[in-house]
Design an enzyme around this catalytic site. Structure first.
Site, PDB file in Angstrom:
ATOM      1  N   HIS A  89       0.814  -1.224   0.000  1.00 49.48           N
ATOM      2  CA  HIS A  89       0.000   0.000   0.000  1.00 49.48           C
ATOM      3  C   HIS A  89       0.841   1.265   0.000  1.00 49.48           C
ATOM      4  O   HIS A  89       0.359   2.346   0.323  1.00 49.48           O
ATOM      5  CB  HIS A  89      -1.022  -0.025   1.141  1.00 49.48           C
ATOM      6  CG  HIS A  89      -2.247  -0.789   0.743  1.00 49.48           C
ATOM      7  ND1 HIS A  89      -2.179  -2.098   0.359  1.00 49.48           N
ATOM      8  CD2 HIS A  89      -3.538  -0.421   0.603  1.00 49.48           C
ATOM      9  CE1 HIS A  89      -3.387  -2.515   0.013  1.00 49.48           C
ATOM     10  NE2 HIS A  89      -4.235  -1.514   0.158  1.00 49.48           N
ATOM     11  N   ASP A 131      -6.097   4.852   9.833  1.00 50.56           N
ATOM     12  CA  ASP A 131      -7.507   5.006   9.441  1.00 50.56           C
ATOM     13  C   ASP A 131      -8.009   3.781   8.695  1.00 50.56           C
ATOM     14  O   ASP A 131      -9.165   3.409   8.796  1.00 50.56           O
ATOM     15  CB  ASP A 131      -7.666   6.202   8.484  1.00 50.56           C
ATOM     16  CG  ASP A 131      -7.379   7.512   9.198  1.00 50.56           C
ATOM     17  OD1 ASP A 131      -7.304   7.514  10.431  1.00 50.56           O
ATOM     18  OD2 ASP A 131      -7.235   8.526   8.502  1.00 50.56           O
ATOM     19  N   GLU A 161      -9.689  13.841  14.671  1.00 48.03           N
ATOM     20  CA  GLU A 161      -9.103  14.070  13.340  1.00 48.03           C
ATOM     21  C   GLU A 161      -9.788  15.285  12.715  1.00 48.03           C
ATOM     22  O   GLU A 161     -10.628  15.920  13.362  1.00 48.03           O
ATOM     23  CB  GLU A 161      -9.288  12.841  12.430  1.00 48.03           C
ATOM     24  CG  GLU A 161      -8.358  11.693  12.750  1.00 48.03           C
ATOM     25  CD  GLU A 161      -8.102  10.750  11.587  1.00 48.03           C
ATOM     26  OE1 GLU A 161      -8.536  11.056  10.451  1.00 48.03           O
ATOM     27  OE2 GLU A 161      -7.462   9.709  11.813  1.00 48.03           O
TER      28      GLU A 161
HETATM   29  P1  FAD Z   1       4.192  -1.873   2.116  1.00 45.91           P
HETATM   30  O1  FAD Z   1       3.721  -0.749   1.315  1.00 45.91           O
HETATM   31  O2  FAD Z   1       4.133  -3.212   1.520  1.00 45.91           O
HETATM   32  O3  FAD Z   1       5.662  -1.562   2.663  1.00 45.91           O
HETATM   33  C1  FAD Z   1       6.043  -0.298   3.105  1.00 45.91           C
HETATM   34  C2  FAD Z   1       7.518  -0.258   3.455  1.00 45.91           C
HETATM   35  O4  FAD Z   1       7.748  -1.041   4.610  1.00 45.91           O
HETATM   36  C3  FAD Z   1       8.428  -0.831   2.376  1.00 45.91           C
HETATM   37  O5  FAD Z   1       9.656  -0.170   2.395  1.00 45.91           O
HETATM   38  C4  FAD Z   1       8.600  -2.274   2.801  1.00 45.91           C
HETATM   39  O6  FAD Z   1       9.801  -2.834   2.301  1.00 45.91           O
HETATM   40  C5  FAD Z   1       8.606  -2.136   4.311  1.00 45.91           C
HETATM   41  N1  FAD Z   1       8.047  -3.299   4.986  1.00 45.91           N
HETATM   42  C6  FAD Z   1       6.889  -3.936   4.741  1.00 45.91           C
HETATM   43  N2  FAD Z   1       6.730  -4.932   5.625  1.00 45.91           N
HETATM   44  C7  FAD Z   1       7.801  -4.906   6.440  1.00 45.91           C
HETATM   45  C8  FAD Z   1       8.216  -5.682   7.547  1.00 45.91           C
HETATM   46  N3  FAD Z   1       7.491  -6.705   8.002  1.00 45.91           N
HETATM   47  N4  FAD Z   1       9.378  -5.366   8.148  1.00 45.91           N
HETATM   48  C9  FAD Z   1      10.137  -4.328   7.719  1.00 45.91           C
HETATM   49  N5  FAD Z   1       9.808  -3.580   6.652  1.00 45.91           N
HETATM   50  C10 FAD Z   1       8.646  -3.867   6.037  1.00 45.91           C
HETATM   51  N6  FAD Z   1      -0.687   5.350   7.275  1.00 45.91           N
HETATM   52  C11 FAD Z   1      -0.929   5.871   8.474  1.00 45.91           C
HETATM   53  O7  FAD Z   1      -0.018   6.031   9.280  1.00 45.91           O
HETATM   54  N7  FAD Z   1      -2.188   6.235   8.846  1.00 45.91           N
HETATM   55  C12 FAD Z   1      -3.262   6.020   8.047  1.00 45.91           C
HETATM   56  O8  FAD Z   1      -4.378   6.344   8.425  1.00 45.91           O
HETATM   57  C13 FAD Z   1      -3.048   5.453   6.773  1.00 45.91           C
HETATM   58  N8  FAD Z   1      -4.070   5.205   5.946  1.00 45.91           N
HETATM   59  C14 FAD Z   1      -3.841   4.651   4.732  1.00 45.91           C
HETATM   60  C15 FAD Z   1      -4.923   4.387   3.896  1.00 45.91           C
HETATM   61  C16 FAD Z   1      -4.728   3.792   2.670  1.00 45.91           C
HETATM   62  C17 FAD Z   1      -5.916   3.505   1.781  1.00 45.91           C
HETATM   63  C18 FAD Z   1      -3.406   3.498   2.240  1.00 45.91           C
HETATM   64  C19 FAD Z   1      -3.170   2.907   0.901  1.00 45.91           C
HETATM   65  C20 FAD Z   1      -2.322   3.770   3.053  1.00 45.91           C
HETATM   66  C21 FAD Z   1      -2.531   4.340   4.307  1.00 45.91           C
HETATM   67  N9  FAD Z   1      -1.466   4.616   5.182  1.00 45.91           N
HETATM   68  C22 FAD Z   1      -1.718   5.140   6.410  1.00 45.91           C
HETATM   69  C23 FAD Z   1      -0.076   4.418   4.761  1.00 45.91           C
HETATM   70  C24 FAD Z   1       0.488   3.095   5.214  1.00 45.91           C
HETATM   71  O9  FAD Z   1       0.815   3.136   6.579  1.00 45.91           O
HETATM   72  C25 FAD Z   1       1.756   2.811   4.421  1.00 45.91           C
HETATM   73  O10 FAD Z   1       1.431   2.736   3.061  1.00 45.91           O
HETATM   74  C26 FAD Z   1       2.406   1.521   4.839  1.00 45.91           C
HETATM   75  O11 FAD Z   1       3.591   1.390   4.136  1.00 45.91           O
HETATM   76  C27 FAD Z   1       1.471   0.416   4.532  1.00 45.91           C
HETATM   77  O12 FAD Z   1       1.698  -0.643   4.447  1.00 45.91           O
HETATM   78  P2  FAD Z   1       1.868  -2.046   3.790  1.00 45.91           P
HETATM   79  O13 FAD Z   1       1.650  -3.023   4.870  1.00 45.91           O
HETATM   80  O14 FAD Z   1       1.059  -2.194   2.581  1.00 45.91           O
HETATM   81  O15 FAD Z   1       3.404  -1.903   3.492  1.00 45.91           O
END
Ligand code: FAD
Length: 515
Positions: free
Chosen positions: A90, A153, A266
């Site tokens: 994400h 969120d 918020e």
């Molecule tokens: P990825 O996008 O898959 O990874 C993100 C980063 O973390 C990459 O560098 C990856 O290599 C690394 N990573 C992934 N897993 C691990 C692991 N286990 N150990 C170490 N590194 C790792 N953020 C907020 O803080 N508050 C919000 O309210 C919020 N709302 C969101 C709503 C939506 C619809 C979206 C798309 C994103 C939102 N986000 C929010 C952002 C979100 O926190 C980041 O996009 C985060 O990176 C999401 O995670 P993911 O699990 O898909 O990680």
């Protein structure tokens, strides 16, 4: 094993027999999990942002920390392989991608840990780094009547993915971000070592990994603080025409003691017009509620502000006591009378509220369109200027999605973590969550995000990017400021060949140790 990996890298350059090679790598690594060819169209080469796509070498679905350690160790013995943990993909700017490298699908480990424990009488849950927060929520509430304290969120994000950034939502003013709500991690470092760390055990690794953008290790398990889950939430939105009134009330609420404020605070900016997406209709909480613009003062400008709050209660609480407590809190706020909206929903329904929006957006085909999002932390001292130039100026017609803005307290963040924050006790998170159809407008919006960031730099605003995305070493140095040296030292110690999270574009893969 290594010979096989090296051969694979070179053969793959010539695009020969990738599937055979992948299967032979899988065998030589002796994984419990599986490995498949990367390809540009598979999940490993894409993310939610839809702005970048790359071709990874392979996607690995590990069975657990041992598999991940094997992959990292094997990569360290090659000359240039990188490894990216992918949570739920994400990210916006390819942060979980590895061009020509190995992508680890953390979701395949999501079931690995789910253990309840008490430490000094307080409840905790051990969960996998690949678990989705929505599953942690529903399992904790249904099994124990307990829940984590600090959220994002949207909850279809992984535990490891948000802990690598911060994890922020309307509870963070009270409990801090998610990174302030874990006490122990199991991590696979860039040396392929499996380490358990906490404030007292390997603290440099523990604090480094929290907010560490995946640079120091892959989180395979996290110990998350729990508290009693409320049954119900009164979810309220009130409208302001003046930014100064909105910020005064929001800051008042986030600086009150527990029991003397709401449980969630918020806010967002919206256009002062009847646009279906960006305007008045983005405020009401239910289909039976109507936004009556007759209440808007004549003095209002191009944008209005909505404070969004929530009050937790239990089924056993008398309805009149909930009404009294909420009225007392609202009575102290200076919103536009007549522009108040509220609904009562279950706690789980409240926390899964964006999931409903996701279903709606998927039905309309806009969930899978590109998302040129921009997230910033802006100091309280500069937020009026930011409002004047960015919200009232550049973005006055809206952005085709939410424009969030709400205050956070620096004292709830641990400055030993890797997160970079602007100065001052109060700062605002600003999230420009654009939903746009594919096409030339996407580049324009990326350019507009760039323009906003450049304006912040030029004006000398106290700000940091949240979920940062920079290309140059100079920009990263500026981002981390006086934390840069510590960040580099941590990298040299825990991932000396810069194998991990190449998609962040902070360090280049090297043969030799960074130090
Ligand atoms: P990825 O996008 O898959 O990874 C993100 C980063 O973390 C990459 O560098 C990856 O290599 C690394 N990573 C992934 N897993 C691990 C692991 N286990 N150990 C170490 N590194 C790792 N953020 C907020 O803080 N508050 C919000 O309210 C919020 N709302 C969101 C709503 C939506 C619809 C979206 C798309 C994103 C939102 N986000 C929010 C952002 C979100 O926190 C980041 O996009 C985060 O990176 C999401 O995670 P993911 O699990 O898909 O990680």
């Amino acid at each position: 094993m290594i010979a096989c990996l090296e051969r694979f890298v070179h053969d793959n350059d010539a695009e020969s027999k990738p599937d055979d090679d992948v299967s032979s790598i899988g065998k030589s690594l002796d994984l419990q999990g599986s490995i498949e060819s990367g390809g540009k169209t598979g999940i490993a080469g894409k993310d939610f942002g839809g702005l970048y796509s790359v071709r990874p070498l392979a996607l690995i679905k590990p069975s657990g920390a041992e598999d991940i350690a094997r992959v990292v160790k094997a990569s360290s013995l090659t000359s240039h392989l990188t490894v990216a943990a992918r949570g739920n993909g994400h990210s916006i700017n390819g942060q979980a991608m590895a061009d020509g490298g190995l992508v680890i699908d953390m979701r395949s480990t999501e079931e690995n840990h789910f253990k309840f424990l008490r430490v000094n009488g307080s409840p905790y849950i051990d969960v996998s780094g690949g678990a989705l927060w929505e599953d942690v929520l529903t399992r904790c509430v249904s099994t124990f009547g307990l829940a984590p304290r600090s959220w994002t969120d949207y909850l279809s994000l992984t535990v490891g993915g948000t802990l690598s950034n911060a994890g922020v939502s309307g509870q963070a003013f009270r409990y801090g971000p998610q990174t302030s709500n874990v006490t122990e991690l199991e991590v696979v470092t860039g040396k392929g070592e499996i380490s358990v760390c906490s404030e007292t055990q390997n603290p440099e690794l523990f604090f480094g990994v929290l907010g560490g953008l995946g640079q120091f290790g892959i989180i395979t398990r996290a110990r998350v603080k729990l508290q009693l889950a409320p049954d119900m939430v009164r979810w309220i939105r009130v409208v302001y025409s003046e930014f100064e009134d909105f910020t005064r009330d929001a800051e008042f609420l986030v600086t009150q003691k527990e029991g003397e404020s709401f449980d969630y605070v918020e806010g967002f900016v919206f256009a002062n017009n009847d646009d279906q997406v960006n305007g008045w209709s983005s405020v009401p909480l239910g289909p039976d509620q109507e936004f009556d613009p007759a209440h808007i003062p004549q003095t209002a400008g191009s944008v209005l502000y909505c404070l969004e709050v929530a009050f937790h209660y239990r089924n056993s609480d008398h309805p009149s006591s909930v009404d009294t407590a909420v009225s007392r809190l609202l009575g102290r706020l200076g919103f536009v009378r007549g522009l108040k909206f509220q609904v009562d929903v279950s706690y789980v329904e409240f926390l899964l509220r964006v999931k409903r929006a996701e279903e709606h957006a998927k039905a309309n085909g806009i969930w899978d369109s590109p998302h040129p999002w921009l997230n910033l932390f802006v100091s309280k001292s500069d937020i009026v200027e930011f409002d004047r130039t960015v919200f009232k100026g550049m973005l006055k017609d809206g952005i085709g999605g939410p424009m969030l803005i709400y205050p956070l307290l620096r004292s709830k963040w641990d400055n030993r973590t890797s997160v970079a924050l602007p100065g001052g006790e109060i700062f605002y998170i600003v999230a420009l969550l654009r939903f746009v159809p594919k096409g030339p407008s996407v580049e324009k919006l990326v350019a507009q995000n760039h323009e906003i960031v450049q304006w912040c730099i030029k004006q000398g605003l106290g700000f940091k990017l949240y979920l940062p995305h920079y290309q140059s070493n100079e920009d990263w140095k500026r981002h981390f400021g006086n934390q840069w040296t510590r960040f580099v030292e941590r990298k040299a110690r825990f991932d000396p060949m810069a194998i991990l999270a190449p998609g962040q574009k902070i360090f280049k893969r090297t043969h030799h140790n960074l130090n």
